[in-house]
Design an enzyme around this catalytic site. Structure first.
Site, mmCIF file in Angstrom:
data_model
loop_
_atom_site.group_PDB
_atom_site.id
_atom_site.type_symbol
_atom_site.label_atom_id
_atom_site.label_comp_id
_atom_site.label_asym_id
_atom_site.label_seq_id
_atom_site.Cartn_x
_atom_site.Cartn_y
_atom_site.Cartn_z
ATOM 1 N N THR A 130 67.143 40.753 30.279
ATOM 2 C CA THR A 130 67.250 39.330 29.918
ATOM 3 C C THR A 130 66.550 38.428 30.936
ATOM 4 O O THR A 130 66.434 38.785 32.117
ATOM 5 C CB THR A 130 68.743 38.932 29.845
ATOM 6 O OG1 THR A 130 68.855 37.516 29.771
ATOM 7 C CG2 THR A 130 69.512 39.395 31.079
ATOM 8 N N ASP A 131 66.137 37.251 30.479
ATOM 9 C CA ASP A 131 65.538 36.275 31.407
ATOM 10 C C ASP A 131 66.588 35.670 32.340
ATOM 11 O O ASP A 131 66.258 35.025 33.333
ATOM 12 C CB ASP A 131 64.814 35.150 30.640
ATOM 13 C CG ASP A 131 65.728 34.331 29.735
ATOM 14 O OD1 ASP A 131 66.909 34.714 29.551
ATOM 15 O OD2 ASP A 131 65.260 33.308 29.195
ATOM 16 N N GLU A 132 67.891 35.914 32.020
ATOM 17 C CA GLU A 132 68.943 35.300 32.830
ATOM 18 C C GLU A 132 68.982 35.856 34.247
ATOM 19 O O GLU A 132 69.583 35.257 35.137
ATOM 20 C CB GLU A 132 70.300 35.448 32.126
ATOM 21 C CG GLU A 132 70.273 34.779 30.762
ATOM 22 C CD GLU A 132 71.618 34.697 30.056
ATOM 23 O OE1 GLU A 132 72.638 34.608 30.729
ATOM 24 O OE2 GLU A 132 71.611 34.696 28.809
ATOM 25 N N TYR A 155 77.428 38.474 34.067
ATOM 26 C CA TYR A 155 76.552 39.152 33.100
ATOM 27 C C TYR A 155 75.148 39.316 33.679
ATOM 28 O O TYR A 155 74.607 40.432 33.740
ATOM 29 C CB TYR A 155 76.488 38.355 31.784
ATOM 30 C CG TYR A 155 75.329 38.738 30.891
ATOM 31 C CD1 TYR A 155 75.239 40.017 30.337
ATOM 32 C CD2 TYR A 155 74.298 37.830 30.606
ATOM 33 C CE1 TYR A 155 74.161 40.381 29.524
ATOM 34 C CE2 TYR A 155 73.228 38.181 29.793
ATOM 35 C CZ TYR A 155 73.162 39.455 29.254
ATOM 36 O OH TYR A 155 72.100 39.813 28.465
ATOM 37 N N LYS A 159 72.927 42.688 34.781
ATOM 38 C CA LYS A 159 71.615 43.046 34.214
ATOM 39 C C LYS A 159 70.559 43.120 35.323
ATOM 40 O O LYS A 159 69.684 43.988 35.305
ATOM 41 C CB LYS A 159 71.185 42.021 33.147
ATOM 42 C CG LYS A 159 72.012 42.008 31.887
ATOM 43 C CD LYS A 159 71.982 43.289 31.081
ATOM 44 C CE LYS A 159 70.659 43.557 30.386
ATOM 45 N NZ LYS A 159 70.713 44.710 29.469
HETATM 46 P P1 NAD Z 1 75.248 43.047 21.423
HETATM 47 O O1 NAD Z 1 76.442 42.707 22.247
HETATM 48 O O2 NAD Z 1 75.101 42.479 20.057
HETATM 49 O O3 NAD Z 1 75.158 44.637 21.255
HETATM 50 C C1 NAD Z 1 75.431 45.531 22.292
HETATM 51 C C2 NAD Z 1 75.689 46.898 21.683
HETATM 52 O O4 NAD Z 1 75.950 47.810 22.761
HETATM 53 C C3 NAD Z 1 76.901 46.944 20.740
HETATM 54 O O5 NAD Z 1 76.549 47.621 19.558
HETATM 55 C C4 NAD Z 1 77.946 47.713 21.534
HETATM 56 O O6 NAD Z 1 78.823 48.478 20.703
HETATM 57 C C5 NAD Z 1 77.077 48.611 22.409
HETATM 58 N N1 NAD Z 1 77.778 49.001 23.633
HETATM 59 C C6 NAD Z 1 78.449 48.198 24.503
HETATM 60 N N2 NAD Z 1 78.990 48.931 25.498
HETATM 61 C C7 NAD Z 1 78.611 50.217 25.271
HETATM 62 C C8 NAD Z 1 78.831 51.440 25.967
HETATM 63 N N3 NAD Z 1 79.560 51.477 27.089
HETATM 64 N N4 NAD Z 1 78.297 52.579 25.475
HETATM 65 C C9 NAD Z 1 77.563 52.548 24.330
HETATM 66 N N5 NAD Z 1 77.334 51.429 23.624
HETATM 67 C C10 NAD Z 1 77.852 50.272 24.080
HETATM 68 O O7 NAD Z 1 74.008 42.697 22.347
HETATM 69 P P2 NAD Z 1 72.541 42.187 21.938
HETATM 70 O O8 NAD Z 1 72.529 40.720 21.898
HETATM 71 O O9 NAD Z 1 72.045 42.969 20.779
HETATM 72 O O10 NAD Z 1 71.727 42.616 23.254
HETATM 73 C C11 NAD Z 1 71.136 43.897 23.360
HETATM 74 C C12 NAD Z 1 70.449 44.003 24.707
HETATM 75 O O11 NAD Z 1 69.451 43.005 24.825
HETATM 76 C C13 NAD Z 1 71.402 43.817 25.885
HETATM 77 O O12 NAD Z 1 71.057 44.742 26.883
HETATM 78 C C14 NAD Z 1 71.152 42.396 26.338
HETATM 79 O O13 NAD Z 1 71.390 42.265 27.723
HETATM 80 C C15 NAD Z 1 69.682 42.232 26.000
HETATM 81 N N6 NAD Z 1 69.254 40.857 25.695
HETATM 82 C C16 NAD Z 1 69.932 40.092 24.789
HETATM 83 C C17 NAD Z 1 69.469 38.806 24.502
HETATM 84 C C18 NAD Z 1 70.169 37.928 23.461
HETATM 85 O O14 NAD Z 1 69.800 36.768 23.301
HETATM 86 N N7 NAD Z 1 71.134 38.416 22.716
HETATM 87 C C19 NAD Z 1 68.335 38.305 25.125
HETATM 88 C C20 NAD Z 1 67.669 39.119 26.048
HETATM 89 C C21 NAD Z 1 68.135 40.393 26.315
HETATM 90 P P1 TYD Z 2 74.943 31.619 24.404
HETATM 91 O O1 TYD Z 2 74.593 31.756 22.964
HETATM 92 O O2 TYD Z 2 76.284 32.074 24.868
HETATM 93 O O3 TYD Z 2 73.766 32.297 25.235
HETATM 94 P P2 TYD Z 2 73.474 32.283 26.838
HETATM 95 O O4 TYD Z 2 74.676 31.817 27.548
HETATM 96 O O5 TYD Z 2 73.202 33.723 27.104
HETATM 97 O O6 TYD Z 2 72.281 31.401 27.024
HETATM 98 O O7 TYD Z 2 74.832 30.075 24.800
HETATM 99 C C1 TYD Z 2 73.637 29.345 24.586
HETATM 100 C C2 TYD Z 2 73.860 27.951 25.125
HETATM 101 O O8 TYD Z 2 74.859 27.299 24.341
HETATM 102 C C3 TYD Z 2 74.382 27.934 26.553
HETATM 103 O O9 TYD Z 2 73.813 26.823 27.248
HETATM 104 C C4 TYD Z 2 75.882 27.731 26.399
HETATM 105 C C5 TYD Z 2 75.972 26.884 25.138
HETATM 106 N N1 TYD Z 2 77.209 27.090 24.325
HETATM 107 C C6 TYD Z 2 77.982 25.994 23.952
HETATM 108 O O10 TYD Z 2 77.665 24.826 24.268
HETATM 109 N N2 TYD Z 2 79.115 26.219 23.219
HETATM 110 C C7 TYD Z 2 79.505 27.468 22.858
HETATM 111 O O11 TYD Z 2 80.576 27.619 22.206
HETATM 112 C C8 TYD Z 2 78.689 28.577 23.236
HETATM 113 C C9 TYD Z 2 79.069 29.984 22.845
HETATM 114 C C10 TYD Z 2 77.534 28.340 23.959
#
Ligand code: NAD
Ligand code: TYD
Length: 347
Positions: A130-132, A155, A159
């Site tokens: 993630t970019d975070e 989180y 990462k």
């Molecule tokens: P998500 O929470 O929707 O999915 C995570 C999956 O991992 C789930 O299916 C869960 O069951 C599985 N999981 C969790 N713990 C586990 C374990 N111990 N063993 C096996 N499986 C397990 O997450 P997502 O949003 O699809 O993100 C996927 C990846 O991409 C993550 O690594 C996240 O850090 C990264 N990412 C997400 C975003 C975003 O905006 N959602 C952006 C950049 C990077």
């Molecule tokens: P989120 O979707 O949780 O992603 P991330 O924290 O990984 O960026 O949140 C996106 C933005 O929205 C973040 O600035 C937090 C804000 N947010 C709210 O204002 N209210 C909410 O209920 C949630 C879940 C997020």
């Protein structure tokens, strides 16, 4: 190729699994997922009968189990997405983030190393990050691949740590790896605890829209299928031992995005213009809230020719369409444990 995709029942993972199963009929794709609250086999139902696909339920932190899986399949590549992924949950329970995101990644790295340490030819470990990890930007500037890590939430710290272990396995054991650091994704199958799907769900149900702080936080939004396309490109064509930033060139202040979403939902639901905006409720801010994320994805664009394929307006419309047509998915994932989380977090 035999490829292990972890977290393939989650949001992004399910789109990656689908893309690989459909695009590469000669690959064998194994989807390993623990099916936590965020994992749902409904997300991959349409491909579950494909010959080149299998699902295994298991935990990446379970060394014996992961060892037997690697022995059985002898994976050529790992695309690692399994993680605890929600910042708010990490504030309440940082240890489970350390366990899955750090220890789980190490278990996978170690089994991959034990399998191929004498001959890395044609092998690759790809960590989806993630970019975070870069922390927060001020009002200007962008995250580059060279930006120093400065994570602010449990989180992002977990990462960042897992990224460091991937790099260390590359440097120390010669493991070929790639890492990508992506901005906020949105799209179908997104669990409704994150901003966009939570607010779509609440608008449908006429529930308050909890905007943290003053709403002036900025995120860079990317349609999930464009992220999956980037992962495909990086896995096959990215240079070894390299990091690629992936982003939508699409920055929005939360409050502006929420107002746009409200307007689109009013049209979709046949409500009066402005009706959904009335649901906006400013609530207590998230501790350690990062002000702004914005990715410079020029390296990925210049080296591999990637760019987003849909505009934000198109992506958001497709997303709203998907949630409207998949009310059953929404009510299934928001029953049970979700209710408890919601009560505790928002009330
Ligand atoms: P998500 O929470 O929707 O999915 C995570 C999956 O991992 C789930 O299916 C869960 O069951 C599985 N999981 C969790 N713990 C586990 C374990 N111990 N063993 C096996 N499986 C397990 O997450 P997502 O949003 O699809 O993100 C996927 C990846 O991409 C993550 O690594 C996240 O850090 C990264 N990412 C997400 C975003 C975003 O905006 N959602 C952006 C950049 C990077
Ligand atoms: P989120 O979707 O949780 O992603 P991330 O924290 O990984 O960026 O949140 C996106 C933005 O929205 C973040 O600035 C937090 C804000 N947010 C709210 O204002 N209210 C909410 O209920 C949630 C879940 C997020």
């Amino acid at each position: 190729m035999k490829i292990l995709i972890t977290g393939g029942a989650g949001f992004i993972g399910s789109h990656v699994v689908r893309l690989f199963v459909k695009k590469y009929p000669n690959y064998q794709i194994v989807n390993l997922d623990a099916l936590t609250y965020a994992g749902n086999l409904e997300n991959v139902k349409d491909i579950e009968d494909q010959n080149n696909y299998s699902f295994v339920k298991g935990d990446i932190t379970d060394e014996d189990f992961v060892n037997s899986l690697f022995q059985k399949y002898q994976f050529d590549g790992v695309i690692h997405l399994a993680a605890e992924s929600h910042v708010d949950r990490s504030i309440k329970d940082p240890f489970s983030f350390a366990r899955t995101n750090i220890i789980g990644t190490m278990v996978l790295l170690n089994e991959f190393k034990e399998l191929w340490k004498d001959n890395w030819e044609g092998k690759r470990f790809y960590h989806v990050s993630t970019d975070e990890v870069y922390g927060s930007l001020g009002e200007s500037g962008f995250f580059l691949e060279t930006t120093p890590y400065s994570p602010n939430s449990p989180y992002s710290a977990s990462k960042a740590s897992s990224d460091h272990f991937v790099r260390a396995y590359g440097e120390t054991y010669g493991m070929p790896f790639t890492i990508s650091n992506c901005s906020n994704n949105y799209g179908p199958n997104h669990f409704p605890e994150k901003l966009i799907p939570l607010f779509i769900n609440n608008i449908i149900n006429k529930k308050p829209l909890p905007v943290y702080g003053d709403g002036n936080y900025t995120r860079d939004w990317l349609y999930v299928i464009d992220h999956a396309r980037a992962i495909d490109l990086i896995f096959h064509k990215g240079r070894n031992m390299e990091t690629y930033n992936v982003g939508g060139f699409n920055e929005w202040k939360n409050i502006d995005l929420v107002k746009l979403l409200c307007g689109l939902m009013d049209v979709k639901l046949g409500r009066n213009n402005g009706e959904s905006e009335k649901l906006i409720t400013y609530v207590k801010d998230r501790p350690g809230h990062d002000l702004r994320y914005a990715i410079d994805a020029s390296k990925l664009n210049e080296e591999l020719g990637w760019r987003p394929s849909v505009t934000f307006e198109e992506g958001l419309s497709k997303t709203i369409e998907w949630y409207s047509e998949n009310q059953e998915w929404l009510s299934q994932v928001t029953s049970g444990a979700y209710q408890k989380y919601y009560q505790e977090h928002y009330q």
